[in-house]
Design an enzyme around this catalytic site. Structure first.
Site, PDB file in Angstrom:
ATOM      1  N   GLU A  69       5.577 -24.814   8.769  1.00 39.93           N
ATOM      2  CA  GLU A  69       4.292 -25.097   9.402  1.00 39.93           C
ATOM      3  C   GLU A  69       3.480 -23.830   9.647  1.00 39.93           C
ATOM      4  OE1 GLU A  69       6.840 -28.502   9.689  1.00 39.93           O
ATOM      5  OE2 GLU A  69       7.189 -26.431  10.379  1.00 39.93           O
ATOM      6  N   PRO A  98       5.967 -24.394  15.517  1.00 41.50           N
ATOM      7  CA  PRO A  98       6.171 -23.137  14.783  1.00 41.50           C
ATOM      8  C   PRO A  98       4.865 -22.478  14.332  1.00 41.50           C
ATOM      9  CG  PRO A  98       7.725 -24.794  14.033  1.00 41.50           C
ATOM     10  CD  PRO A  98       6.734 -25.499  14.911  1.00 41.50           C
ATOM     11  N   HIS A 138       9.299 -37.025  16.913  1.00 40.65           N
ATOM     12  CA  HIS A 138       8.352 -37.679  16.019  1.00 40.65           C
ATOM     13  C   HIS A 138       7.318 -38.503  16.786  1.00 40.65           C
ATOM     14  CE1 HIS A 138      11.997 -37.035  13.609  1.00 40.65           C
ATOM     15  NE2 HIS A 138      11.197 -36.938  12.565  1.00 40.65           N
TER      16      HIS A 138
END
Length: 346
Positions: A69, A98, A138
């Site tokens: 990312e 990240p 998620h």
């Protein structure tokens, strides 16, 4: 909605299809628009939002990126500074951490610290929120993090018509835009209950999307449901939860769909609260330091002498996201209705 095509035809679309249409329109109009991220090319994205774009525009315009990312966002910043308009997908909003330094220290500050010599016209798409039993990694709703960062714009649509128009506006914007997409709304407007079927977007007016190019300003809220008794400030999935709560409780609530969280359409908020004299704020994210706290503060600052009751907040629990209890974690119609009734009885 600001339309630039003359009387465009409207076709039924899910939010997934509307978002794909927005990228398709902009890729056709501007060769500088590129799309990339994890699995967005050949596979079409984990939710198939980018399906078909690589086949249509080629592997240099829509391509896959490594599971990195920070690298995805970092390269997008460089491309944007060079003159491209990258649209990158972070597969789930939970994965953005990240890339935090790239988003906060680089993208958000580039135009300001360079005295506008450089800019970062980039869009970061992120599926967000719960409702699919995705668990702790998620299902998060991190919008408050982004609204706190000066230099970022933060958007969360609640329906396909707005989703397409807002994404087009985001791609055209010369500042970095965080574009949050509620997963529960991808395929239909939820009635607010996990044990009832989703209504297909094709059966709802907001699922009939104009073809071609149009944009929705990134600074405008919408009156989703007119009312006179109490104002509900909300966005994303919670727009539909609030609507179900007001309908089932028989309360004449005015629901304001913020759409753009920052910049915020304060005028629409103030006008509504001054009219009703009451306000309930609803969001899915954790309550403490959530974006609702900012909304409460703004309403108190601008509408104090018009308020007839304390402002209520309905939000997620102050706990790590509970996988097995997610439908109790985020607000449902019953919790929202209780807050509406308390406000009216105060």
């Amino acid at each position: 909605m600001a339309q630039h095509d003359k009387d465009p035809a409207r076709v039924p679309m899910t939010m997934i299809q509307a978002l794909r249409s927005a990228m398709d329109v902009m890729m056709a109009r501007d060769d500088n628009v590129i799309v990339y991220g994890q699995d967005v090319g050949y596979f079409g994205g984990v939710f198939r939002v980018t399906e078909g774009l690589q086949a249509k525009y080629g592997k240099t315009r829509c391509f896959d990126a490594p599971i990195n990312e920070s690298g995805i966002v970092g390269t997008a910043i460089g491309m944007a500074a060079y003159g491209l308009r990258p649209v990158v997908e972070i597969q789930f909003a939970d994965y953005f951490y990240p890339a935090t330094d790239q988003i906060v220290s680089e993208a958000a500050r580039l135009r300001h610290r360079s005295a506008s010599d450089f800019s970062a016209p980039m869009t970061i798409r992120m599926p967000c929120g719960g409702g699919i039993y995705g668990g702790q990694t998620h299902s998060q709703s991190p919008e408050a993090f982004f609204t706190h960062v000066c230099g970022l714009r933060t958007v969360m649509p609640s329906n396909p018509v707005d989703a397409k128009g807002l994404l087009i506006a985001a791609i055209e914007c010369d500042d970095p835009v965080i574009f949050l997409e509620p997963k529960r709304l991808y395929n239909g407007p939820f009635d607010g209950h996990h044990d009832r079927p989703v209504v297909p977007w094709s059966r709802h007016e907001l699922g009939k999307v104009p073809e071609g190019y149009y944009s929705v300003p990134l600074t405008s809220a919408a009156v989703f449901r007119p009312g006179k008794a109490v104002t509900v400030l909300t966005y994303g999935t919670m727009v539909w939860v609030a609507e179900a709560a007001a309908r089932e409780a028989g309360i004449d609530a005015e629901i304001i769909d913020l759409r753009s969280l920052w910049p915020l359409d304060l005028d629409t908020i103030v006008e509504s609260v001054k009219k009703t004299g009451r306000c309930v704020v609803v969001h899915e994210a954790t309550r403490t330091s959530g974006f609702g706290a900012e909304l409460v503060a703004l309403v108190q600052e601008h509408c104090f002498y018009h308020l007839e009751a304390p402002i209520e907040r309905v939000a997620g629990w102050d706990t790590p996201y509970p996988h097995a209890q997610e439908w109790a974690y985020f607000p449902g119609p019953s919790r929202v209705a209780e807050a509406l009734k308390r406000t009216l009885e105060a």
